[in-house]
Motif scaffolding. Structure first.
Motif, PDB file in Angstrom:
ATOM      1  N   PRO A   1      32.035  20.631  13.483  1.00 19.52           N
ATOM      2  CA  PRO A   1      32.622  21.648  12.615  1.00 19.52           C
ATOM      3  C   PRO A   1      32.644  21.121  11.183  1.00 19.52           C
ATOM      4  O   PRO A   1      32.681  19.915  10.967  1.00 19.52           O
ATOM      5  CB  PRO A   1      34.055  21.795  13.146  1.00 19.52           C
ATOM      6  CG  PRO A   1      34.058  21.146  14.485  1.00 19.52           C
ATOM      7  CD  PRO A   1      32.974  20.118  14.472  1.00 19.52           C
ATOM      8  N   PRO A   2      32.594  21.998  10.193  1.00 14.00           N
ATOM      9  CA  PRO A   2      32.563  21.542   8.802  1.00 14.00           C
ATOM     10  C   PRO A   2      33.821  20.750   8.462  1.00 14.00           C
ATOM     11  O   PRO A   2      34.918  21.099   8.888  1.00 14.00           O
ATOM     12  CB  PRO A   2      32.484  22.846   8.005  1.00 14.00           C
ATOM     13  CG  PRO A   2      32.926  23.915   8.940  1.00 14.00           C
ATOM     14  CD  PRO A   2      32.584  23.453  10.312  1.00 14.00           C
ATOM     15  N   LYS A   3      33.629  19.680   7.694  1.00 11.29           N
ATOM     16  CA  LYS A   3      34.773  18.882   7.256  1.00 11.29           C
ATOM     17  C   LYS A   3      35.402  19.526   6.038  1.00 11.29           C
ATOM     18  O   LYS A   3      34.714  20.037   5.165  1.00 11.29           O
ATOM     19  CB  LYS A   3      34.304  17.462   6.911  1.00 11.29           C
ATOM     20  CG  LYS A   3      34.076  16.597   8.143  1.00 11.29           C
ATOM     21  CD  LYS A   3      33.478  15.262   7.761  1.00 11.29           C
ATOM     22  CE  LYS A   3      31.987  15.416   7.428  1.00 11.29           C
ATOM     23  NZ  LYS A   3      31.332  14.133   7.102  1.00 11.29           N
ATOM     24  N   ARG A   4      36.701  19.478   5.995  1.00  8.13           N
ATOM     25  CA  ARG A   4      37.415  20.161   4.921  1.00  8.13           C
ATOM     26  C   ARG A   4      38.336  19.187   4.212  1.00  8.13           C
ATOM     27  O   ARG A   4      39.026  18.400   4.845  1.00  8.13           O
ATOM     28  CB  ARG A   4      38.219  21.300   5.550  1.00  8.13           C
ATOM     29  CG  ARG A   4      39.257  21.889   4.650  1.00  8.13           C
ATOM     30  CD  ARG A   4      39.974  22.978   5.401  1.00  8.13           C
ATOM     31  NE  ARG A   4      41.331  23.109   4.944  1.00  8.13           N
ATOM     32  CZ  ARG A   4      42.264  23.796   5.555  1.00  8.13           C
ATOM     33  NH1 ARG A   4      41.980  24.413   6.683  1.00  8.13           N
ATOM     34  NH2 ARG A   4      43.479  23.872   5.074  1.00  8.13           N
ATOM     35  N   ILE A   5      38.321  19.234   2.911  1.00  8.77           N
ATOM     36  CA  ILE A   5      39.284  18.469   2.117  1.00  8.77           C
ATOM     37  C   ILE A   5      40.154  19.483   1.399  1.00  8.77           C
ATOM     38  O   ILE A   5      39.638  20.362   0.701  1.00  8.77           O
ATOM     39  CB  ILE A   5      38.567  17.556   1.102  1.00  8.77           C
ATOM     40  CG1 ILE A   5      37.847  16.451   1.873  1.00  8.77           C
ATOM     41  CG2 ILE A   5      39.551  16.970   0.109  1.00  8.77           C
ATOM     42  CD1 ILE A   5      37.118  15.473   0.991  1.00  8.77           C
TER      43      ILE A   5
END
Lengths: 223, 223, 223, 223
Positions: free
Chosen positions: C216-220
């Motif tokens: 899944p896309p990494k989010r900051i």
């Protein structure tokens, strides 16, 4: 050095980038001939099959050059549900190109942007260009409306004489506003290779063919 | 015979491989200019949208040659959530190359490794190389910090004279540590074909374009 | 006419096909140097991360020619979980080729099959073959065991003189059983194009790179 | 201008398009030699592994030209569950081509359509065509039935003399109905590039190879 200058350019344009992300949606509505209000409500009618609204993703491929910048993003098709319960493509997907002019050293003016939406066949033309080939596309964004013929857009992709790259130019003649905008972005072989790979990746999705292949496997029970 | 020697090499380097897997994460933090502590906490701030932390995957493509080894892994972009609820690319993805020197017959020293992170456009350059082409990239890992200009990395990819393969070389000049490291890995046509296919596969993901196409299909209800 | 003969051939070989599906798993265990019992229990130890066992899929690409048939299937890598909770490739994936001889008009003998497992780099070699190129690979399936050197397999891919296709040949010399098997399958340009496209598709999966991009896309989070 | 005419054509053919979507399923049943009733009940036996029926997706790539239109859609393979619990390909996937004639300026007659289902190897032939190459395929839709030889279909793809595009022609001779239908659609380089990219994308799915790679990663626990 090249890398250094690119980074500086990035930070200086951070502001306009943020505005870019926010406004692409508006441009898209305009592109599809919706008035601002109609467009907004249409946008709210976009739901996933299960009722949640789709998150918007902003991951444009952007190229900043001396006189203008160019950015590319895919936009997926929308589907209609038929009475049978099946789905068919309603509005075809595109690759959305945005051009905006340089207004000083590494400063760009997002408010003066112009856009061009590449269809599947136009993408096919772009990704099959040989190293000495050129192509040109013409769009009338007001086609089929009372303003037909008033705005004329042409996108041209021309091979460099010797570098293996291309000049990508957008010309927009607007007879209503009496404007004539022209953007030229020289694209290197490497940048064009990124576009070719990314467009090649996006094309089946833009056509909606990934929806065929995303289906769970069909099974026929053994006798 | 070739195959046999490759396997031996594999088992002898098993230990350094395990260390490779563990330390790539550190290198990556360093690459992005984080101090060790800041890097660790930043790494802990990396969450999936739903709150779970992402599993790390280690599946590098590694090439062991007489004087050095070369390994390639994709690193995906990170996304920021905008106030609108939408997502945009925050830190772009890269393909991470690691070089480490041979220190005897089929023995390699992982502690002396050096890294180079290929951007989307640099990947575009690599995958579009013709059989006689060459390219070279320059990075300053301390760019925009007080150490700017102290470390200079250059990656060069040069066609072999006749085999159809390439020499991939990394040169790192570090004026702070007074070191100058150089690695040369001859890559066969077959190994370069693997890199081309794998980089071509990874590129749209590195750009974040797979997040556009991973969205559930948009639906507009029939009137 | 061509089409007609192909269909007939299909129905006549239906039986051996069914046996093909059932036995590929055994061959695979053997390839990885497991004894029958050890192989079976090892196979039972293959679990998905969440504890379910994986369904096996049989969708080989098969080519039936006058003297032998050739079939290709991808086999994915297996992953080990590290103490850190991360995953790394444990056993690399391959494309599994099976050859079996014709024993009459459109009859083939599955019991006399021989196999060859293409590594990522060997696949790279195959998919980058030019129209006049050739390549050859050598495997010792007993390598690193006490039987090392007793069985020698060589796979050769040679361009046709004029058609644009290739001859794919497998030669297996077994000094223990005193056997020497040789299979030659002429592959047309069209069939080789299918292999090239399918192998190109499978290669990143065989390398395990799809596991990077399936995350899944990494989010900051925004500050 | 080109664009304008294309749009007009679109709206005029909207009706026949809708009929296209509804009737492809019927054609497909016919193609596979099912009688209408048997076909319907067979279609009802198509379930996903978990018991839900699959949504049908309609996203054909269509090309409208002066004398005929051509449309392409992928159709995925079906799988059978073996006693072992594993799955194997039962009916192979195809790319389904539909031709229908022009009956006036930008009017097309869907009722007079003819179809041709490209196998994996035929797709391989098409996507590997050089700019001056040609190929031709022959099908007998009644093969293995009592009507064998009564209907003969041939699809031919021939390079244009100078433009880089192709003529795609379908000829159907039906000795039962005493008919002989012939369709010729000139396809530009750009349109053929779309077909090549889309067919290349669809091919591994049509072969069922995406089912190998869609499996969750296999894990072997560390000792």
């Amino acid at each position: 050095m090249l890398k250094l200058s690119k980074l500086l350019l990035h930070s200086r344009n951070q502001l306009s980038q943020k505005r870019l992300f926010a406004e692409v949606a508006n441009d898209y509505q305009w592109l599809h001939g919706m008035s601002t209000l109609a467009g907004l409500s249409a946008a709210r009618q976009v739901f996933l099959p299960d009722g949640r609204s789709a998150d918007k993703i902003f991951a444009p491929y952007s190229i900043y050059k001396g006189k203008a910048a160019l950015s590319a993003s895919p936009i997926l098709p929308t589907f209609s549900k038929l009475e049978s319960g099946d789905f068919r493509v309603d509005r075809r997907g595109v690759i959305f190109l945005t051009f905006w002019p340089a207004i000083g050293e590494r400063k760009y003016d997002w408010d003066k942007r112009q856009t061009f939406a590449l269809s599947a066949t136009e993408i096919g033309s772009l990704i099959s260009l040989g190293p000495k080939d050129s192509c040109e596309f013409f769009h009338d964004p007001s086609m089929l409306s009372s303003n037909a013929g008033q705005v004329r857009k042409s996108l041209s992709i021309k091979a460099h004489d010797n570098s293996g790259g291309y000049f990508i130019s957008l010309n927009v003649v607007n007879n209503i506003l009496k404007t004539n905008d022209r953007f030229v972005v020289p694209v290197t072989t490497a940048e064009f290779a990124v576009m070719r790979t990314a467009f090649n990746f996006a094309l089946p999705h833009i056509m909606g063919w990934d929806q065929y292949t995303n289906q769970p496997p069909k099974r026929i029970d053994e006798k």
